[in-house]
Design an enzyme around this catalytic site. Structure first.
Site, PDB file in Angstrom:
ATOM      1  N   CYS A  85       0.845  -1.206   0.000  1.00 52.84           N
ATOM      2  CA  CYS A  85       0.000   0.000   0.000  1.00 52.84           C
ATOM      3  C   CYS A  85       0.877   1.252   0.000  1.00 52.84           C
ATOM      4  CB  CYS A  85      -0.941   0.004   1.198  1.00 52.84           C
ATOM      5  SG  CYS A  85      -2.356  -1.108   1.043  1.00 52.84           S
ATOM      6  N   ASP A  87      10.473  -6.882  -8.478  1.00 49.45           N
ATOM      7  CA  ASP A  87      10.704  -7.451  -7.149  1.00 49.45           C
ATOM      8  C   ASP A  87      12.084  -7.011  -6.665  1.00 49.45           C
ATOM      9  OD1 ASP A  87       9.402 -10.147  -5.520  1.00 49.45           O
ATOM     10  OD2 ASP A  87      11.446  -9.518  -5.026  1.00 49.45           O
ATOM     11  N   ASN A 109       1.376 -16.654  -4.077  1.00 48.96           N
ATOM     12  CA  ASN A 109       1.519 -17.334  -2.793  1.00 48.96           C
ATOM     13  C   ASN A 109       0.387 -16.867  -1.884  1.00 48.96           C
ATOM     14  OD1 ASN A 109       3.962 -18.604  -3.497  1.00 48.96           O
ATOM     15  ND2 ASN A 109       5.121 -16.768  -2.960  1.00 48.96           N
ATOM     16  N   HIS A 142      -0.414  -8.563   1.113  1.00 51.68           N
ATOM     17  CA  HIS A 142      -1.189  -7.747   0.158  1.00 51.68           C
ATOM     18  C   HIS A 142      -1.131  -8.556  -1.129  1.00 51.68           C
ATOM     19  CE1 HIS A 142      -2.101  -3.541  -1.700  1.00 51.68           C
ATOM     20  NE2 HIS A 142      -2.135  -4.431  -2.699  1.00 51.68           N
ATOM     21  N   HIS A 191      -0.676 -10.292  -4.467  1.00 54.36           N
ATOM     22  CA  HIS A 191       0.198  -9.949  -5.594  1.00 54.36           C
ATOM     23  C   HIS A 191       0.486 -11.203  -6.391  1.00 54.36           C
ATOM     24  CE1 HIS A 191       2.702 -10.956  -2.117  1.00 54.36           C
ATOM     25  NE2 HIS A 191       3.553 -11.497  -2.979  1.00 54.36           N
ATOM     26  N   HIS A 217       3.412 -12.892  -8.759  1.00 48.52           N
ATOM     27  CA  HIS A 217       4.779 -12.870  -9.278  1.00 48.52           C
ATOM     28  C   HIS A 217       4.740 -13.249 -10.756  1.00 48.52           C
ATOM     29  CE1 HIS A 217       6.810 -13.220  -5.216  1.00 48.52           C
ATOM     30  NE2 HIS A 217       5.606 -13.647  -4.911  1.00 48.52           N
TER      31      HIS A 217
HETATM   32  P1  AMP Z   1       5.444 -13.404  -1.259  1.00 48.14           P
HETATM   33  O1  AMP Z   1       6.276 -14.431  -0.548  1.00 48.14           O
HETATM   34  O2  AMP Z   1       4.664 -13.985  -2.374  1.00 48.14           O
HETATM   35  O3  AMP Z   1       4.616 -12.600  -0.287  1.00 48.14           O
HETATM   36  O4  AMP Z   1       6.489 -12.436  -1.961  1.00 48.14           O
HETATM   37  C1  AMP Z   1       6.722 -11.117  -1.577  1.00 48.14           C
HETATM   38  C2  AMP Z   1       7.736 -10.561  -2.532  1.00 48.14           C
HETATM   39  O5  AMP Z   1       7.785  -9.162  -2.346  1.00 48.14           O
HETATM   40  C3  AMP Z   1       9.167 -11.099  -2.324  1.00 48.14           C
HETATM   41  O6  AMP Z   1       9.623 -11.698  -3.534  1.00 48.14           O
HETATM   42  C4  AMP Z   1       9.955  -9.844  -1.954  1.00 48.14           C
HETATM   43  O7  AMP Z   1      11.253  -9.835  -2.513  1.00 48.14           O
HETATM   44  C5  AMP Z   1       9.099  -8.727  -2.546  1.00 48.14           C
HETATM   45  N1  AMP Z   1       9.235  -7.444  -1.885  1.00 48.14           N
HETATM   46  C6  AMP Z   1       9.163  -7.171  -0.562  1.00 48.14           C
HETATM   47  N2  AMP Z   1       9.321  -5.849  -0.328  1.00 48.14           N
HETATM   48  C7  AMP Z   1       9.475  -5.270  -1.549  1.00 48.14           C
HETATM   49  C8  AMP Z   1       9.672  -3.935  -1.985  1.00 48.14           C
HETATM   50  N3  AMP Z   1       9.758  -2.909  -1.103  1.00 48.14           N
HETATM   51  N4  AMP Z   1       9.794  -3.692  -3.316  1.00 48.14           N
HETATM   52  C9  AMP Z   1       9.726  -4.716  -4.205  1.00 48.14           C
HETATM   53  N5  AMP Z   1       9.540  -6.003  -3.845  1.00 48.14           N
HETATM   54  C10 AMP Z   1       9.422  -6.282  -2.540  1.00 48.14           C
HETATM   55 ZN    ZN Z   2      -1.751  -3.315   1.210  1.00 48.73          ZN
END
Ligand code: AMP
Ligand code: ZN
Length: 115
Positions: A10, A33, A89, A100, A102, A104
């Site tokens: 957010c 990422d 995930n 949140h 998302h 990949h």
């Molecule tokens: P998940 O395990 O599916 O929740 O993946 C979260 C992903 O968000 C991971 O691959 C992190 O490297 C990525 N992530 C976390 N913080 C940031 C950020 N500030 N900017 C870009 N990617 C992020």
């Molecule tokens: Zn959020």
């Protein structure tokens, strides 16, 4: 539009935390990422705060369709023409780290660091 002030994605959507932006429209944001597993690794993020895939309601179906439809278009624009992987995930057993929703999208020549 729902927003969680403690949520990192957010904050990215609000421009309070920087990101390497790839695409934006009124309901979606796509950025690289921060710890990529693959040569190209982007996250497709709804701008509204939905914590997980479990929170998706019937009114979100069109948005989810748009997330999937966007992936091949962005991969081509990023030079990924030999295939890619999409992944959502969900929850602790799904190893979701950022609460949140998302998606990949990963591509580029192998080997990749994960997956
Ligand atoms: P998940 O395990 O599916 O929740 O993946 C979260 C992903 O968000 C991971 O691959 C992190 O490297 C990525 N992530 C976390 N913080 C940031 C950020 N500030 N900017 C870009 N990617 C992020
Ligand atoms: Zn959020």
């Amino acid at each position: 539009m729902s927003h969680d002030p403690n949520c990192i994605f957010c904050k990215i959507v609000a421009g309070q935390v920087p990101s390497k932006k790839v695409y934006e429209d009124p309901e979606l944001l796509v950025f690289h990422d921060i710890h990529p597993w693959a040569p190209v690794h982007v996250l497709v993020v709804p701008k509204q705060h939905l914590a997980t895939h479990y929170d998706v309601q019937p009114e979100h179906e069109a948005m989810l369709g748009r997330m999937l439809a966007l992936a091949p278009r962005l991969m081509k624009e990023l030079g990924v023409v030999n295939g890619f992987r999409t992944l959502i995930n969900t929850g602790p057993d799904g190893r979701q780290e950022v609460p949140h929703l998302h998606m990949h999208v990963m591509g580029g020549p192998r080997p990749w660091s994960k997956g």
